[in-house]
Scaffold this motif. Structure first.
Motif, PDB file in Angstrom:
ATOM      1  N   PHE A 215      26.500  26.614  19.596  1.00 25.24           N
ATOM      2  CA  PHE A 215      27.024  27.975  19.483  1.00 25.24           C
ATOM      3  C   PHE A 215      26.793  28.762  20.770  1.00 25.24           C
ATOM      4  O   PHE A 215      27.585  29.633  21.127  1.00 25.24           O
ATOM      5  CB  PHE A 215      26.411  28.695  18.291  1.00 25.24           C
ATOM      6  CG  PHE A 215      26.860  28.142  16.960  1.00 25.24           C
ATOM      7  CD1 PHE A 215      28.209  27.965  16.682  1.00 25.24           C
ATOM      8  CD2 PHE A 215      25.943  27.792  15.987  1.00 25.24           C
ATOM      9  CE1 PHE A 215      28.640  27.442  15.470  1.00 25.24           C
ATOM     10  CE2 PHE A 215      26.357  27.285  14.758  1.00 25.24           C
ATOM     11  CZ  PHE A 215      27.707  27.113  14.499  1.00 25.24           C
ATOM     12  N   ALA A 216      25.711  28.466  21.490  1.00 29.27           N
ATOM     13  CA  ALA A 216      25.453  29.133  22.761  1.00 29.27           C
ATOM     14  C   ALA A 216      26.482  28.732  23.820  1.00 29.27           C
ATOM     15  O   ALA A 216      26.704  29.467  24.783  1.00 29.27           O
ATOM     16  CB  ALA A 216      24.040  28.811  23.253  1.00 29.27           C
ATOM     17  N   PHE A 217      27.113  27.583  23.630  1.00 31.78           N
ATOM     18  CA  PHE A 217      28.184  27.157  24.532  1.00 31.78           C
ATOM     19  C   PHE A 217      29.551  27.678  24.078  1.00 31.78           C
ATOM     20  O   PHE A 217      30.561  27.441  24.738  1.00 31.78           O
ATOM     21  CB  PHE A 217      28.219  25.627  24.637  1.00 31.78           C
ATOM     22  CG  PHE A 217      27.294  25.077  25.682  1.00 31.78           C
ATOM     23  CD1 PHE A 217      27.665  25.051  27.017  1.00 31.78           C
ATOM     24  CD2 PHE A 217      26.039  24.604  25.340  1.00 31.78           C
ATOM     25  CE1 PHE A 217      26.810  24.555  27.992  1.00 31.78           C
ATOM     26  CE2 PHE A 217      25.176  24.106  26.299  1.00 31.78           C
ATOM     27  CZ  PHE A 217      25.555  24.077  27.630  1.00 31.78           C
ATOM     28  N   GLY A 218      29.576  28.362  22.928  1.00 29.81           N
ATOM     29  CA  GLY A 218      30.846  28.904  22.443  1.00 29.81           C
ATOM     30  C   GLY A 218      31.653  27.929  21.621  1.00 29.81           C
ATOM     31  O   GLY A 218      32.852  28.136  21.389  1.00 29.81           O
ATOM     32  N   ILE A 219      31.012  26.864  21.146  1.00 36.03           N
ATOM     33  CA  ILE A 219      31.694  25.870  20.308  1.00 36.03           C
ATOM     34  C   ILE A 219      31.880  26.450  18.907  1.00 36.03           C
ATOM     35  O   ILE A 219      30.971  27.071  18.363  1.00 36.03           O
ATOM     36  CB  ILE A 219      30.865  24.577  20.244  1.00 36.03           C
ATOM     37  CG1 ILE A 219      30.805  23.939  21.634  1.00 36.03           C
ATOM     38  CG2 ILE A 219      31.451  23.581  19.238  1.00 36.03           C
ATOM     39  CD1 ILE A 219      29.838  22.779  21.742  1.00 36.03           C
ATOM     40  N   PRO A 220      33.051  26.271  18.289  1.00 37.01           N
ATOM     41  CA  PRO A 220      33.274  26.809  16.940  1.00 37.01           C
ATOM     42  C   PRO A 220      32.459  26.087  15.880  1.00 37.01           C
ATOM     43  O   PRO A 220      31.916  24.997  16.135  1.00 37.01           O
ATOM     44  CB  PRO A 220      34.777  26.601  16.718  1.00 37.01           C
ATOM     45  CG  PRO A 220      35.153  25.469  17.627  1.00 37.01           C
ATOM     46  CD  PRO A 220      34.266  25.622  18.832  1.00 37.01           C
ATOM     47  N   ASN A 221      32.381  26.681  14.715  1.00 36.88           N
ATOM     48  CA  ASN A 221      31.703  26.073  13.565  1.00 36.88           C
ATOM     49  C   ASN A 221      32.645  25.052  12.937  1.00 36.88           C
ATOM     50  O   ASN A 221      33.352  25.328  11.984  1.00 36.88           O
ATOM     51  CB  ASN A 221      31.310  27.155  12.563  1.00 36.88           C
ATOM     52  CG  ASN A 221      30.570  26.604  11.355  1.00 36.88           C
ATOM     53  OD1 ASN A 221      30.213  25.428  11.315  1.00 36.88           O
ATOM     54  ND2 ASN A 221      30.378  27.443  10.352  1.00 36.88           N
ATOM     55  N   ILE A 222      32.688  23.870  13.524  1.00 40.71           N
ATOM     56  CA  ILE A 222      33.517  22.716  13.149  1.00 40.71           C
ATOM     57  C   ILE A 222      34.986  22.971  13.461  1.00 40.71           C
ATOM     58  O   ILE A 222      35.600  22.214  14.207  1.00 40.71           O
ATOM     59  CB  ILE A 222      33.345  22.322  11.668  1.00 40.71           C
ATOM     60  CG1 ILE A 222      31.865  22.064  11.364  1.00 40.71           C
ATOM     61  CG2 ILE A 222      34.173  21.061  11.347  1.00 40.71           C
ATOM     62  CD1 ILE A 222      31.565  21.688   9.920  1.00 40.71           C
ATOM     63  N   TRP A 223      35.570  24.024  12.871  1.00 40.63           N
ATOM     64  CA  TRP A 223      36.980  24.340  13.103  1.00 40.63           C
ATOM     65  C   TRP A 223      37.148  25.800  13.515  1.00 40.63           C
ATOM     66  O   TRP A 223      36.324  26.647  13.156  1.00 40.63           O
ATOM     67  CB  TRP A 223      37.818  24.114  11.839  1.00 40.63           C
ATOM     68  CG  TRP A 223      37.976  22.686  11.406  1.00 40.63           C
ATOM     69  CD1 TRP A 223      37.192  22.014  10.514  1.00 40.63           C
ATOM     70  CD2 TRP A 223      38.994  21.764  11.819  1.00 40.63           C
ATOM     71  NE1 TRP A 223      37.657  20.727  10.351  1.00 40.63           N
ATOM     72  CE2 TRP A 223      38.754  20.546  11.133  1.00 40.63           C
ATOM     73  CE3 TRP A 223      40.079  21.839  12.694  1.00 40.63           C
ATOM     74  CZ2 TRP A 223      39.564  19.421  11.311  1.00 40.63           C
ATOM     75  CZ3 TRP A 223      40.887  20.715  12.868  1.00 40.63           C
ATOM     76  CH2 TRP A 223      40.619  19.525  12.175  1.00 40.63           C
TER      77      TRP A 223
ATOM     78  N   ASP B 268      36.078  21.300  16.786  1.00 39.01           N
ATOM     79  CA  ASP B 268      35.055  21.638  17.785  1.00 39.01           C
ATOM     80  C   ASP B 268      35.112  20.761  19.026  1.00 39.01           C
ATOM     81  O   ASP B 268      35.102  21.251  20.159  1.00 39.01           O
ATOM     82  CB  ASP B 268      33.654  21.612  17.153  1.00 39.01           C
ATOM     83  CG  ASP B 268      33.370  20.348  16.342  1.00 39.01           C
ATOM     84  OD1 ASP B 268      34.204  19.419  16.341  1.00 39.01           O
ATOM     85  OD2 ASP B 268      32.295  20.298  15.692  1.00 39.01           O
ATOM     86  N   PHE B 269      35.211  19.439  18.849  1.00 39.22           N
ATOM     87  CA  PHE B 269      35.163  18.538  19.997  1.00 39.22           C
ATOM     88  C   PHE B 269      36.458  18.523  20.801  1.00 39.22           C
ATOM     89  O   PHE B 269      36.540  17.860  21.838  1.00 39.22           O
ATOM     90  CB  PHE B 269      34.787  17.112  19.570  1.00 39.22           C
ATOM     91  CG  PHE B 269      35.635  16.548  18.467  1.00 39.22           C
ATOM     92  CD1 PHE B 269      36.924  16.111  18.704  1.00 39.22           C
ATOM     93  CD2 PHE B 269      35.136  16.449  17.182  1.00 39.22           C
ATOM     94  CE1 PHE B 269      37.705  15.576  17.692  1.00 39.22           C
ATOM     95  CE2 PHE B 269      35.902  15.918  16.154  1.00 39.22           C
ATOM     96  CZ  PHE B 269      37.198  15.490  16.406  1.00 39.22           C
ATOM     97  N   GLN B 270      37.468  19.254  20.341  1.00 36.27           N
ATOM     98  CA  GLN B 270      38.713  19.366  21.093  1.00 36.27           C
ATOM     99  C   GLN B 270      38.672  20.506  22.106  1.00 36.27           C
ATOM    100  O   GLN B 270      39.623  20.690  22.862  1.00 36.27           O
ATOM    101  CB  GLN B 270      39.889  19.576  20.128  1.00 36.27           C
ATOM    102  CG  GLN B 270      40.165  18.389  19.219  1.00 36.27           C
ATOM    103  CD  GLN B 270      41.222  18.685  18.162  1.00 36.27           C
ATOM    104  OE1 GLN B 270      41.269  19.795  17.633  1.00 36.27           O
ATOM    105  NE2 GLN B 270      42.045  17.709  17.858  1.00 36.27           N
ATOM    106  N   THR B 271      37.591  21.263  22.133  1.00 35.92           N
ATOM    107  CA  THR B 271      37.473  22.420  23.027  1.00 35.92           C
ATOM    108  C   THR B 271      36.792  22.035  24.342  1.00 35.92           C
ATOM    109  O   THR B 271      35.985  21.108  24.380  1.00 35.92           O
ATOM    110  CB  THR B 271      36.647  23.542  22.363  1.00 35.92           C
ATOM    111  OG1 THR B 271      35.285  23.083  22.186  1.00 35.92           O
ATOM    112  CG2 THR B 271      37.224  23.913  21.008  1.00 35.92           C
ATOM    113  N   PRO B 272      37.102  22.765  25.427  1.00 39.98           N
ATOM    114  CA  PRO B 272      36.412  22.497  26.703  1.00 39.98           C
ATOM    115  C   PRO B 272      34.921  22.810  26.613  1.00 39.98           C
ATOM    116  O   PRO B 272      34.114  22.232  27.349  1.00 39.98           O
ATOM    117  CB  PRO B 272      37.121  23.427  27.693  1.00 39.98           C
ATOM    118  CG  PRO B 272      37.814  24.462  26.854  1.00 39.98           C
ATOM    119  CD  PRO B 272      38.168  23.776  25.572  1.00 39.98           C
ATOM    120  N   GLU B 273      34.564  23.713  25.699  1.00 33.82           N
ATOM    121  CA  GLU B 273      33.145  24.060  25.532  1.00 33.82           C
ATOM    122  C   GLU B 273      32.324  22.858  25.058  1.00 33.82           C
ATOM    123  O   GLU B 273      31.143  22.728  25.388  1.00 33.82           O
ATOM    124  CB  GLU B 273      32.995  25.212  24.539  1.00 33.82           C
ATOM    125  CG  GLU B 273      33.467  26.556  25.038  1.00 33.82           C
ATOM    126  CD  GLU B 273      34.977  26.756  24.879  1.00 33.82           C
ATOM    127  OE1 GLU B 273      35.474  27.827  25.288  1.00 33.82           O
ATOM    128  OE2 GLU B 273      35.654  25.860  24.337  1.00 33.82           O
TER     129      GLU B 273
END
Length: 328
Positions: free
Chosen positions: A47-55, A65-70
């Motif tokens: 979450f500190a990297f700005g990754i969403p909560n799964i979707w 989540d893993f589709q994001t550059p974060e």
């Protein structure tokens, strides 16, 4: 994040456990069924990297989540930290949070991701057996370089009660009445203080007043097991009998209650995902190799693309269709 990374480096450098035995950050592997990982026990960092909560939804498009550059930035942090010895070398083979917690409570791990209930007097006593000056410091919410932070908003329930239709109506009502009693203030007090005169001397401001002998009897008889159905209580995990620790637990719960990040698809299920429980396993394996320095980012991206264009495409459609049907 920079402060956390520095703190882990200090644990590594100072080696408080001695003899090079200090584990800086204790985390554990994932099974690749619901998420690719490569590790669990890292949600605050994600979450500190700005990754969403799964979707997340981006202009009506579902993004995993893993589709994001974060997510790539997060994996690069793991890779860098691993190369510097800041992550437990056993992380790829540890199975659950309990194993990570045990290393922390043994006084060999400097940090791990747990719950406010981990800041209990019994745990502090365990740590002080190794180091009399040991303390547990809580990082309420970890913040990224651009202010990103959060905690996962979950379903809020463990399951449901089901009574067979063969049970007679009057007995059904008795069962329901007992569950109501289980969640009552009276039973909550009993679960914490037991029988007055046997398990405690008094019950003040939510804390049982106990002698050492009463504590032993409480631990033996376990009145806490009489709670089958929790009442609605934002502080249900704040269970310390030490006023100062209880205050700290409640303060942490107050902080994280305002930092929730929602998963827009939390209440939906994908039939495709249920039929393909191993859809993340290969991705998880290559992510682990990447973090350990044994693979390339191209390997990871290849698996992400394969999921996105294969099983993931149908999983995404399953969830988005349900979401759109309810949000017309």
């Amino acid at each position: 994040m920079d402060e956390l990374t520095n703190a882990l480096a200090v644990f590594k450098e100072k080696d408080p456990a001695g003899g090079g035995k200090t584990i800086t950050f204790s985390i554990y592997a994932v099974d690749g069924i619901n998420s690719p990982g490569p590790f669990a026990g890292v949600a605050p960092i994600q979450f500190a990297f700005g990754i969403p909560n799964i979707w997340k939804l981006d202009n009506g498009k579902a993004v995993r989540d893993f589709q994001t550059p974060e997510y790539k930035a997060f994996l690069e942090w793991l890779k860098d930290s691993w190369s510097k010895g800041l992550i437990d070398k056993d992380a790829p083979v540890l199975k659950n949070q309990g194993q990570a917690r045990s290393k922390f409570l043994a006084g060999t791990a400097g940090a791990f991701v747990g719950n406010v209930s981990d800041m209990a007097e019994t745990n502090i006593e365990k740590l002080k057996q190794t180091d009399p000056n040991a303390e547990i410091a809580i990082v309420d919410v970890l913040e990224g370089a651009n202010g990103q932070k959060g905690v996962a908003v979950l379903g809020g329930y463990y399951g449901l009660w089901a009574i067979p239709s063969s049970v007679k109506e009057d007995k059904v009502q008795q069962i329901v009445d007992f569950l109501d009693f289980s969640a009552s203030e009276e039973n909550v007090a009993f679960s914490k203080a037991g029988v007055t005169g046997i398990h405690s001397s008094d019950f003040k401001e939510g804390i049982a007043v106990q002698t050492e002998e009463q504590k032993k009897q409480y631990d033996l008889d376990k009145p806490s097991q009489f709670v089958l159905e929790n009442r609605v209580d934002p502080y249900v995990y704040a269970g310390s009998k030490d006023p100062e620790i209880l205050k700290a637990q409640k303060a942490t719960l107050d902080v994280i209650s305002k930092a929730g990040i929602e998963n827009p698809f939390l209440s939906y299920n994908s039939a495709t995902a249920s039929k393909n429980p191993d859809s993340y396993k290969k991705m998880s394996a290559v992510m682990t190799k990447y973090v350990l320095g044994e693979g390339t980012w191209d390997d990871v991206q290849k698996e992400i693309d394969a999921w996105t264009n294969g099983t993931g495409a149908q999983i995404t459609k399953d969830l988005l269709d349900q979401y759109n049907a309810e949000h017309k």
